[in-house]
Scaffold this motif. Structure first.
Motif, PDB file in Angstrom:
ATOM      1  N   LYS A 180       0.824  -1.206   0.000  1.00 21.82           N
ATOM      2  CA  LYS A 180       0.000   0.000   0.000  1.00 21.82           C
ATOM      3  C   LYS A 180       0.859   1.258   0.000  1.00 21.82           C
ATOM      4  N   GLY A 181       2.076   1.139   0.489  1.00 20.78           N
ATOM      5  CA  GLY A 181       2.975   2.290   0.566  1.00 20.78           C
ATOM      6  C   GLY A 181       3.863   2.452  -0.657  1.00 20.78           C
ATOM      7  N   GLY A 182       3.584   1.714  -1.722  1.00 18.90           N
ATOM      8  CA  GLY A 182       4.346   1.883  -2.956  1.00 18.90           C
ATOM      9  C   GLY A 182       5.278   0.743  -3.277  1.00 18.90           C
ATOM     10  N   ASP A 183       4.975  -0.465  -2.788  1.00 15.98           N
ATOM     11  CA  ASP A 183       5.836  -1.631  -3.038  1.00 15.98           C
ATOM     12  C   ASP A 183       7.255  -1.361  -2.558  1.00 15.98           C
ATOM     13  N   VAL A 184       7.394  -1.176  -1.257  1.00 17.69           N
ATOM     14  CA  VAL A 184       8.678  -0.841  -0.647  1.00 17.69           C
ATOM     15  C   VAL A 184       8.960  -1.772   0.526  1.00 17.69           C
ATOM     16  N   LEU A 185      10.220  -1.736   0.993  1.00 21.05           N
ATOM     17  CA  LEU A 185      10.617  -2.463   2.191  1.00 21.05           C
ATOM     18  C   LEU A 185      10.811  -1.480   3.336  1.00 21.05           C
ATOM     19  N   THR A 239      14.205   0.142  -5.196  1.00 25.34           N
ATOM     20  CA  THR A 239      14.355   0.539  -6.591  1.00 25.34           C
ATOM     21  C   THR A 239      13.681  -0.521  -7.453  1.00 25.34           C
ATOM     22  N   GLY A 240      13.077  -0.097  -8.554  1.00 25.47           N
ATOM     23  CA  GLY A 240      12.379  -1.043  -9.415  1.00 25.47           C
ATOM     24  C   GLY A 240      10.915  -1.145  -9.044  1.00 25.47           C
ATOM     25  N   GLU A 241      10.253  -2.186  -9.540  1.00 27.82           N
ATOM     26  CA  GLU A 241       8.831  -2.390  -9.297  1.00 27.82           C
ATOM     27  C   GLU A 241       8.593  -3.686  -8.540  1.00 27.82           C
ATOM     28  N   TRP A 242       7.432  -3.761  -7.866  1.00 26.20           N
ATOM     29  CA  TRP A 242       6.992  -4.976  -7.182  1.00 26.20           C
ATOM     30  C   TRP A 242       7.990  -5.457  -6.117  1.00 26.20           C
ATOM     31  N   THR A 243       8.677  -4.516  -5.487  1.00 19.40           N
ATOM     32  CA  THR A 243       9.634  -4.852  -4.433  1.00 19.40           C
ATOM     33  C   THR A 243       8.884  -5.447  -3.240  1.00 19.40           C
ATOM     34  N   ALA A 244       9.304  -6.647  -2.819  1.00 19.18           N
ATOM     35  CA  ALA A 244       8.497  -7.339  -1.811  1.00 19.18           C
ATOM     36  C   ALA A 244       9.232  -8.540  -1.228  1.00 19.18           C
ATOM     37  N   HIS A 245       8.585  -9.186  -0.241  1.00 25.94           N
ATOM     38  CA  HIS A 245       8.916 -10.502   0.314  1.00 25.94           C
ATOM     39  C   HIS A 245      10.353 -10.608   0.842  1.00 25.94           C
ATOM     40  N   PRO A 246      10.722  -9.767   1.814  1.00 25.17           N
ATOM     41  CA  PRO A 246      12.096  -9.813   2.326  1.00 25.17           C
ATOM     42  C   PRO A 246      12.352 -11.017   3.221  1.00 25.17           C
ATOM     43  N   PHE A 247      13.613 -11.426   3.266  1.00 25.91           N
ATOM     44  CA  PHE A 247      14.088 -12.427   4.228  1.00 25.91           C
ATOM     45  C   PHE A 247      15.384 -11.914   4.808  1.00 25.91           C
ATOM     46  N   TYR A 295      22.799 -10.741   5.940  1.00 28.24           N
ATOM     47  CA  TYR A 295      22.334 -10.480   4.581  1.00 28.24           C
ATOM     48  C   TYR A 295      20.822 -10.351   4.570  1.00 28.24           C
ATOM     49  N   LEU A 296      20.329  -9.782   3.488  1.00 30.69           N
ATOM     50  CA  LEU A 296      18.898  -9.624   3.273  1.00 30.69           C
ATOM     51  C   LEU A 296      18.594  -9.996   1.830  1.00 30.69           C
ATOM     52  N   ILE A 297      17.606 -10.865   1.625  1.00 30.43           N
ATOM     53  CA  ILE A 297      17.168 -11.280   0.299  1.00 30.43           C
ATOM     54  C   ILE A 297      15.751 -10.752   0.076  1.00 30.43           C
ATOM     55  N   TRP A 298      15.466 -10.293  -1.123  1.00 28.82           N
ATOM     56  CA  TRP A 298      14.127  -9.819  -1.484  1.00 28.82           C
ATOM     57  C   TRP A 298      13.951  -9.971  -2.983  1.00 28.82           C
ATOM     58  N   ASP A 299      12.782  -9.618  -3.486  1.00 30.62           N
ATOM     59  CA  ASP A 299      12.564  -9.692  -4.934  1.00 30.62           C
ATOM     60  C   ASP A 299      12.054  -8.367  -5.463  1.00 30.62           C
ATOM     61  N   SER A 300      12.414  -8.104  -6.717  1.00 31.02           N
ATOM     62  CA  SER A 300      12.038  -6.854  -7.360  1.00 31.02           C
ATOM     63  C   SER A 300      12.181  -7.019  -8.871  1.00 31.02           C
ATOM     64  N   GLU A 301      11.412  -6.265  -9.603  1.00 29.27           N
ATOM     65  CA  GLU A 301      11.529  -6.244 -11.062  1.00 29.27           C
ATOM     66  C   GLU A 301      12.324  -5.006 -11.453  1.00 29.27           C
ATOM     67  N   ARG A 302      13.503  -5.231 -12.025  1.00 31.49           N
ATOM     68  CA  ARG A 302      14.392  -4.141 -12.390  1.00 31.49           C
ATOM     69  C   ARG A 302      14.823  -4.284 -13.847  1.00 31.49           C
ATOM     70  N   PRO A 303      15.193  -3.175 -14.490  1.00 34.04           N
ATOM     71  CA  PRO A 303      15.559  -3.233 -15.910  1.00 34.04           C
ATOM     72  C   PRO A 303      16.693  -4.203 -16.210  1.00 34.04           C
ATOM     73  N   GLU A 304      17.630  -4.374 -15.280  1.00 35.45           N
ATOM     74  CA  GLU A 304      18.783  -5.245 -15.533  1.00 35.45           C
ATOM     75  C   GLU A 304      18.500  -6.708 -15.218  1.00 35.45           C
ATOM     76  N   GLY A 305      17.265  -7.019 -14.814  1.00 33.98           N
ATOM     77  CA  GLY A 305      16.934  -8.373 -14.415  1.00 33.98           C
ATOM     78  C   GLY A 305      16.776  -9.324 -15.583  1.00 33.98           C
ATOM     79  N   PHE A 306      16.484 -10.579 -15.253  1.00 44.39           N
ATOM     80  CA  PHE A 306      16.358 -11.633 -16.262  1.00 44.39           C
ATOM     81  C   PHE A 306      14.958 -11.698 -16.868  1.00 44.39           C
ATOM     82  N   GLY A 307      13.997 -11.057 -16.236  1.00 42.50           N
ATOM     83  CA  GLY A 307      12.617 -11.086 -16.708  1.00 42.50           C
ATOM     84  C   GLY A 307      11.665 -11.300 -15.562  1.00 42.50           C
ATOM     85  N   GLY A 308      10.613 -10.493 -15.453  1.00 35.98           N
ATOM     86  CA  GLY A 308       9.760 -10.564 -14.283  1.00 35.98           C
ATOM     87  C   GLY A 308      10.560 -10.158 -13.050  1.00 35.98           C
ATOM     88  N   SER A 309      10.072 -10.502 -11.880  1.00 36.74           N
ATOM     89  CA  SER A 309      10.816 -10.210 -10.661  1.00 36.74           C
ATOM     90  C   SER A 309      11.978 -11.186 -10.506  1.00 36.74           C
TER      91      SER A 309
END
Length: 288
Positions: free
Chosen positions: A162-167, A189-197, A204-218
């Motif tokens: 709700k706050g803009g797909d942020v962590l 940074t990017g879109e659909w930033t979510a699901h941190p561990f 370390y911190l792992i999360w997912d996001s859709e970014r221009p340099e990515g492989f496709g999708g998040s």
């Protein structure tokens, strides 16, 4: 695919499967990791034909102690979303628990608390308490939490759709919970930033996001804690983990050996649970 996605029918000919979750229809699984052959440094489906099958199977996670496994799927009616829990009893994995999903399941590192978005359950004897709220800092109308991850120091990292797909991050200071703060652009940074561990030791911190340099999708990204306690740059976890589809919802098994995550399989809403050797984390860690 964006927040949710879903799976392929990788059915093993020797394994029984069913849309019903009755124990009598569940194959006999014995040994560690739900009886599965463990993966190497290239991601593989987790329990194909048993857990990862035709349909929507997400959020696979082992509880601390490695004797319980939980995942989220649709009920037999195809509408209700449920969490199913398995427990290893006398070396055999048996379904022991099912409840409506209300937030993504994660665990405190000591295994005494099950987090579900802005709520939690505490372990009671052989089961779990009723769901309780984490309080007004987290249970609020202008925040949308899917996953909250906790470290051994009780640092909370959570997403906010709700706050803009942020962590956001919240720590304990002198025993008091701090208001969740927006994390830096390194993460948001990017879109659909979510699901941190967050790692139990916060290394370390792992999360997912859709970014221009990515492989496709998040894609899955990782950041390592630096010597000065700041977070290092976002590192794409690479083609051994990420695909040209949607990869998300990562968590590391409590024994630190494997990463479980979700992968979108097709455009029809199929998602499978995948896993990969957690040694991939060390291959990505910057050399000092």
């Amino acid at each position: 695919m964006k927040r949710f996605f879903i799976s392929i029918a990788l059915l093993l000919p020797c394994v029984l499967s069913s849309s019903s979750f009755a124990q009598s229809n569940f194959p006999l699984l014995k040994g560690p990791y739900m009886g599965q052959k463990t993966p190497g440094l290239v991601a593989q489906p987790f329990a194909p034909g048993v857990i990862s099958k035709d349909g929507w199977e997400i959020e696979g996670v082992f509880a601390p102690g490695m004797k319980e496994f939980y995942y989220t799927t649709r009920a037999a009616d195809g509408k209700k979303i449920i969490v199913i829990g398995f427990r290893q009893q006398d070396d055999v994995w048996k379904k022991y628990l099912q409840f409506p999903r209300n937030g993504e399941v994660t665990f405190s590192p000591d295994g005494t608390r099950m987090y579900m978005a802005d709520g939690y359950k505490d372990r009671l004897n052989d089961g779990w308490s009723e769901r309780n709220t984490l309080g007004p800092m987290f249970d609020r109308e202008d925040r949308g939490i899917m996953r909250l991850s906790a470290s051994a120091k009780e640092t909370y990292v959570h997403d906010d759709y709700k706050g803009g797909d942020v962590l956001r991050i919240s720590t304990l200071e002198n025993g008091k919970r701090t208001e969740p703060q927006l994390m830096s652009d390194n993460f948001n940074t990017g879109e659909w930033t979510a699901h941190p561990f967050i790692a139990p030791d916060e290394s370390y911190l792992i999360w997912d996001s859709e970014r221009p340099e990515g492989f496709g999708g998040s894609d899955l990204y990782i950041s390592f804690r630096q010597d000065d306690a700041t977070w290092g740059p976002a590192i794409n976890m690479g083609e051994s983990v990420n695909s040209d589809k949607w990869d998300a919802y990562a968590s590391v098994t409590p024994d630190g050996k494997y990463i479980l995550f979700n992968r979108g399989i097709d455009d029809n809403g199929n998602i499978d649970i995948y896993w990969v050797d957690a040694q991939i984390i060390e291959t990505l860690r910057p050399k000092s």
